[in-house]
Scaffold this active site. Structure first.
Site, PDB file in Angstrom:
ATOM      1  N   SER A   1       0.800  -1.212   0.112  1.00 53.66           N
ATOM      2  CA  SER A   1       0.055   0.060  -0.285  1.00 53.66           C
ATOM      3  C   SER A   1       0.791   1.277  -0.212  1.00 53.66           C
ATOM      4  CB  SER A   1      -0.905  -0.053   1.235  1.00 53.66           C
ATOM      5  OG  SER A   1      -1.316   1.250   1.450  1.00 53.66           O
TER       6      SER A   1
ATOM      7  N   TYR B   1      -1.583   0.128  10.744  1.00 53.16           N
ATOM      8  CA  TYR B   1      -1.950  -0.495   9.452  1.00 53.16           C
ATOM      9  C   TYR B   1      -0.766  -0.430   8.450  1.00 53.16           C
ATOM     10  CZ  TYR B   1      -3.810  -0.789   4.545  1.00 53.16           C
ATOM     11  OH  TYR B   1      -3.819  -1.341   3.262  1.00 53.16           O
TER      12      TYR B   1
ATOM     13  N   GLU C   1       0.169   3.493   1.857  1.00 56.28           N
ATOM     14  CA  GLU C   1       0.154   3.845   3.361  1.00 56.28           C
ATOM     15  C   GLU C   1       1.577   3.569   3.789  1.00 56.28           C
ATOM     16  OE1 GLU C   1      -1.800   5.064   6.155  1.00 56.28           O
ATOM     17  OE2 GLU C   1      -2.544   6.083   4.428  1.00 56.28           O
TER      18      GLU C   1
HETATM   19  P1  NAP Z   1     -11.628  -4.476   1.669  1.00 56.70           P
HETATM   20  O1  NAP Z   1     -12.622  -4.230   0.623  1.00 56.70           O
HETATM   21  O2  NAP Z   1     -11.760  -3.789   3.115  1.00 56.70           O
HETATM   22  O3  NAP Z   1     -11.637  -5.989   1.779  1.00 56.70           O
HETATM   23  C1  NAP Z   1     -10.708  -6.861   2.877  1.00 56.70           C
HETATM   24  C2  NAP Z   1     -10.912  -8.111   2.915  1.00 56.70           C
HETATM   25  O4  NAP Z   1     -10.054  -8.899   3.695  1.00 56.70           O
HETATM   26  C3  NAP Z   1     -12.464  -8.624   2.982  1.00 56.70           C
HETATM   27  O5  NAP Z   1     -12.499  -9.877   2.113  1.00 56.70           O
HETATM   28  C4  NAP Z   1     -12.365  -9.027   4.379  1.00 56.70           C
HETATM   29  O6  NAP Z   1     -13.233 -10.244   4.823  1.00 56.70           O
HETATM   30  C5  NAP Z   1     -10.938  -9.802   4.616  1.00 56.70           C
HETATM   31  N1  NAP Z   1     -10.559  -9.822   5.904  1.00 56.70           N
HETATM   32  C6  NAP Z   1     -10.162  -8.657   6.809  1.00 56.70           C
HETATM   33  N2  NAP Z   1      -9.926  -9.059   8.060  1.00 56.70           N
HETATM   34  C7  NAP Z   1      -9.770 -10.329   7.982  1.00 56.70           C
HETATM   35  C8  NAP Z   1      -9.225 -11.406   8.912  1.00 56.70           C
HETATM   36  N3  NAP Z   1      -9.088 -11.016  10.054  1.00 56.70           N
HETATM   37  N4  NAP Z   1      -9.538 -12.673   8.555  1.00 56.70           N
HETATM   38  C9  NAP Z   1     -10.010 -13.039   7.097  1.00 56.70           C
HETATM   39  N5  NAP Z   1     -10.220 -12.161   6.332  1.00 56.70           N
HETATM   40  C10 NAP Z   1     -10.115 -10.853   6.603  1.00 56.70           C
HETATM   41  O7  NAP Z   1     -10.209  -4.245   1.002  1.00 56.70           O
HETATM   42  P2  NAP Z   1      -9.866  -3.836  -0.225  1.00 56.70           P
HETATM   43  O8  NAP Z   1     -10.094  -2.379  -0.468  1.00 56.70           O
HETATM   44  O9  NAP Z   1     -10.432  -4.581  -1.361  1.00 56.70           O
HETATM   45  O10 NAP Z   1      -8.110  -3.942  -0.392  1.00 56.70           O
HETATM   46  C11 NAP Z   1      -7.801  -5.342  -0.615  1.00 56.70           C
HETATM   47  C12 NAP Z   1      -6.333  -5.215  -0.052  1.00 56.70           C
HETATM   48  O11 NAP Z   1      -5.619  -4.123  -0.608  1.00 56.70           O
HETATM   49  C13 NAP Z   1      -6.268  -5.035   1.389  1.00 56.70           C
HETATM   50  O12 NAP Z   1      -4.964  -5.923   1.941  1.00 56.70           O
HETATM   51  C14 NAP Z   1      -5.896  -3.674   1.528  1.00 56.70           C
HETATM   52  O13 NAP Z   1      -5.070  -3.323   2.819  1.00 56.70           O
HETATM   53  C15 NAP Z   1      -5.012  -3.360   0.168  1.00 56.70           C
HETATM   54  N6  NAP Z   1      -5.085  -2.055  -0.273  1.00 56.70           N
HETATM   55  C16 NAP Z   1      -6.008  -1.554  -0.513  1.00 56.70           C
HETATM   56  C17 NAP Z   1      -5.888  -0.295  -1.173  1.00 56.70           C
HETATM   57  C18 NAP Z   1      -7.462   0.507  -1.922  1.00 56.70           C
HETATM   58  O14 NAP Z   1      -7.200   1.719  -1.870  1.00 56.70           O
HETATM   59  N7  NAP Z   1      -8.427  -0.246  -1.730  1.00 56.70           N
HETATM   60  C19 NAP Z   1      -4.651   0.415  -1.456  1.00 56.70           C
HETATM   61  C20 NAP Z   1      -3.442  -0.247  -1.249  1.00 56.70           C
HETATM   62  C21 NAP Z   1      -3.639  -1.501  -0.731  1.00 56.70           C
HETATM   63  P3  NAP Z   1     -14.683  -9.593   5.431  1.00 56.70           P
HETATM   64  O15 NAP Z   1     -15.623  -9.435   4.116  1.00 56.70           O
HETATM   65  O16 NAP Z   1     -15.033 -11.038   6.053  1.00 56.70           O
HETATM   66  O17 NAP Z   1     -14.817  -8.681   6.396  1.00 56.70           O
HETATM   67  N1  GDD Z   2     -12.387   7.317   6.274  1.00 59.57           N
HETATM   68  C1  GDD Z   2     -12.399   8.816   6.406  1.00 59.57           C
HETATM   69  N2  GDD Z   2     -13.610   9.338   6.915  1.00 59.57           N
HETATM   70  N3  GDD Z   2     -11.489   9.384   5.877  1.00 59.57           N
HETATM   71  C2  GDD Z   2     -11.403  10.737   6.142  1.00 59.57           C
HETATM   72  C3  GDD Z   2     -12.733  11.363   6.759  1.00 59.57           C
HETATM   73  C4  GDD Z   2     -13.815  10.524   6.953  1.00 59.57           C
HETATM   74  O1  GDD Z   2     -14.811  11.063   7.358  1.00 59.57           O
HETATM   75  N4  GDD Z   2     -12.649  12.778   6.422  1.00 59.57           N
HETATM   76  C5  GDD Z   2     -11.346  12.984   5.970  1.00 59.57           C
HETATM   77  N5  GDD Z   2     -10.826  11.847   5.681  1.00 59.57           N
HETATM   78  C6  GDD Z   2      -9.473  11.866   5.253  1.00 59.57           C
HETATM   79  C7  GDD Z   2      -8.614  10.686   6.061  1.00 59.57           C
HETATM   80  O2  GDD Z   2      -8.008  11.269   7.161  1.00 59.57           O
HETATM   81  C8  GDD Z   2      -7.217  10.348   4.786  1.00 59.57           C
HETATM   82  O3  GDD Z   2      -6.467  11.433   4.774  1.00 59.57           O
HETATM   83  C9  GDD Z   2      -8.284  10.335   3.613  1.00 59.57           C
HETATM   84  O4  GDD Z   2      -9.399  11.003   3.913  1.00 59.57           O
HETATM   85  C10 GDD Z   2      -8.549   8.856   2.870  1.00 59.57           C
HETATM   86  O5  GDD Z   2      -9.023   8.179   3.937  1.00 59.57           O
HETATM   87  P1  GDD Z   2      -9.523   6.708   3.577  1.00 59.57           P
HETATM   88  O6  GDD Z   2     -10.578   6.801   2.563  1.00 59.57           O
HETATM   89  O7  GDD Z   2     -10.089   6.073   4.740  1.00 59.57           O
HETATM   90  O8  GDD Z   2      -8.297   5.799   2.922  1.00 59.57           O
HETATM   91  P2  GDD Z   2      -6.959   6.036   3.436  1.00 59.57           P
HETATM   92  O9  GDD Z   2      -6.107   6.653   2.628  1.00 59.57           O
HETATM   93  O10 GDD Z   2      -6.697   6.005   4.902  1.00 59.57           O
HETATM   94  O11 GDD Z   2      -6.427   4.527   3.194  1.00 59.57           O
HETATM   95  C11 GDD Z   2      -6.994   3.778   1.927  1.00 59.57           C
HETATM   96  O12 GDD Z   2      -5.895   3.667   0.831  1.00 59.57           O
HETATM   97  C12 GDD Z   2      -4.673   2.914   1.248  1.00 59.57           C
HETATM   98  C13 GDD Z   2      -3.793   3.024   0.252  1.00 59.57           C
HETATM   99  O13 GDD Z   2      -3.172   4.420   0.360  1.00 59.57           O
HETATM  100  C14 GDD Z   2      -7.274   2.196   2.341  1.00 59.57           C
HETATM  101  O14 GDD Z   2      -8.086   1.671   1.394  1.00 59.57           O
HETATM  102  C15 GDD Z   2      -6.121   1.368   2.777  1.00 59.57           C
HETATM  103  O15 GDD Z   2      -6.299   0.090   2.864  1.00 59.57           O
HETATM  104  C16 GDD Z   2      -5.004   1.550   1.414  1.00 59.57           C
HETATM  105  O16 GDD Z   2      -3.810   0.842   1.988  1.00 59.57           O
END
Ligand code: NAP
Ligand code: GDD
Length: 337
Positions: free
Chosen positions: A132, A156, A134
């Protein structure tokens, strides 16, 4: 002609946003698709497998827990995958401040267990780790590349750095075809409601439907490089098709503030975001990641990956999907004030 053997893919986190998109992609490419899910998902599919509704009858799901090596080992031995996409994680950054311990346990041990099971049972299997942006956290350079130093700002982010290093170590120590994608934020109508983009687009729909009057948000100045999840999972697949494993940034190369996202989402239905957004200090994080902007040149050159869906199109698709879900017409109002 000898038919090509069917490739078998295993996805952890198949119930999530990315898991559902990559499952669809792999099915379209003829893979046999297996997903690891929590036991409760099998018992309550109507609520917990909703993102998989369209493909439910074409995939195989197996119950296992990220907290248990024995359960992961058993599923890997049963499936014997050729490719493993490890996407399961506690993925909500805010929550990692509330429960540091379970975030670190699930994310680090879960990755270690899966890597160890793959190495011990199917060492030929290609492995993808969901790294990520992050991990860059308080980034020391802009834009961020594969060479930018990590400075995570939450447990995280720390758990993802650990998973990234474990993946690299298994590649170097055991010759595993193990790659990490360093994916910047990617969204879609399947995004969880806790993330800011979906919170905004679902909030817009609720306001339009007369179900809410305001939307409370935290840090509006944070900047993110937002792309579309459907395009990003294609990058994951490409990484596992390469002869050699490696690490790649996947990003759009454009960054926007949270307030820009909100402004566009409200404007799309003819509303002024300033009339509805209520700043809420409780939603700020103890340590914020202020600016993420990715440079995906390596993925472009080596994988041939690039994004097509831009920021405006992404916001529009998400707003329209949320409006449809509530049965309201997004174009009902046309004048942005
Ligand atoms: P998501 O929608 O939150 O999906 C997370 C998945 O992980 C769900 O299937 C959830 O299952 C499973 N999970 C969570 N905790 C678990 C546990 N303790 N045991 C087994 N399964 C568990 O996330 P996503 O956006 O698809 O992201 C997929 C991956 O990419 C994650 O590893 C995330 O950290 C990473 N990532 C995401 C982004 C982004 O912007 N979306 C960016 C960079 C990296 P349940 O449905 O049962 O909760
Ligand atoms: N969730 C949330 N809710 N975020 C908020 C809010 C709110 O009400 N208001 C402002 N934000 C700001 C957060 O402080 C952060 O700076 C930004 O919006 C994005 O927050 P999220 O959408 O929660 O995503 P993230 O960037 O923290 O994390 C996501 O992206 C990562 C990759 O950079 C997640 O998908 C992570 O799993 C992933 O790794």
């Amino acid at each position: 002609m000898v038919p090509m053997p069917v490739r078998r893919a295993m996805i952890s986190g198949i119930t999530g946003q990315d898991g559902s998109y990559i499952a669809e992609l792999l099915l379209s490419k003829g893979y046999e698709v297996h997903g690891i899910v929590r036991r409760v998902a099998i018992e309550d599919p109507e609520h917990r497998l909703t993102r998989l509704d369209a493909i439910r009858s074409r995939i195989h799901v197996h119950a296992a827990s990220l907290e248990s090596y024995a359960s992961i080992h058993q599923v890997v031995a049963q499936v014997m995958p050729d490719e493993c996409y490890h996407l399961a994680a506690q993925s909500f950054v805010s929550y990692s401040f509330d429960d540091e311990f379970s975030t670190l346990n699930a994310n680090i041990n879960g990755t270690h267990y899966l890597l160890a099971a793959v190495k011990n049972i199917v060492p030929h299997c290609r492995f993808y780790f969901a790294g990520s942006s992050e991990m860059f956290g308080k980034a020391e350079e802009v834009p961020q590349t594969e060479r930018t130093r990590f400075h995570p700002r939450s447990t995280y982010g720390i758990s993802k750095v650990a998973g990234f290093e474990l993946t690299r170590n298994y590649r170097e120590a055991y010759n595993l075809h193990a790659s990490s994608g360093i994916l910047f934020n990617h969204e879609s109508p399947r995004r969880g409601f806790e993330f800011v983009t979906r919170k905004i687009t679902s909030g817009v729909a609720r306001i339009l439907a007369g179900r809410s009057k305001e939307l409370r948000l935290g840090n509006l100045e944070a900047k993110r490089d937002w792309g579309h999840a459907r395009e990003y999972v294609y990058g994951m697949w490409l990484m596992l098709q390469q002869d050699a494993p490696d690490d790649y940034v996947i990003a759009t190369g454009e960054t926007h503030t949270v307030s820009e996202f909100a402004e566009l989402a409200f404007a799309h239905v003819g509303l002024n975001w300033r009339d509805y957004i209520v700043p809420d200090a409780d939603l700020f994080r103890p340590a914020e990641v202020n600016l993420l902007l990715g440079d995906a040149s390596k993925a472009r050159t080596k994988l041939g990956w690039s994004h097509r869906i831009g920021f405006e199109e992404l916001v529009r698709e998400m707003v329209e999907a949320d409006c449809r879900m509530l049965g309201v017409e997004p174009k009902a109002r046309t004048t942005a004030s």
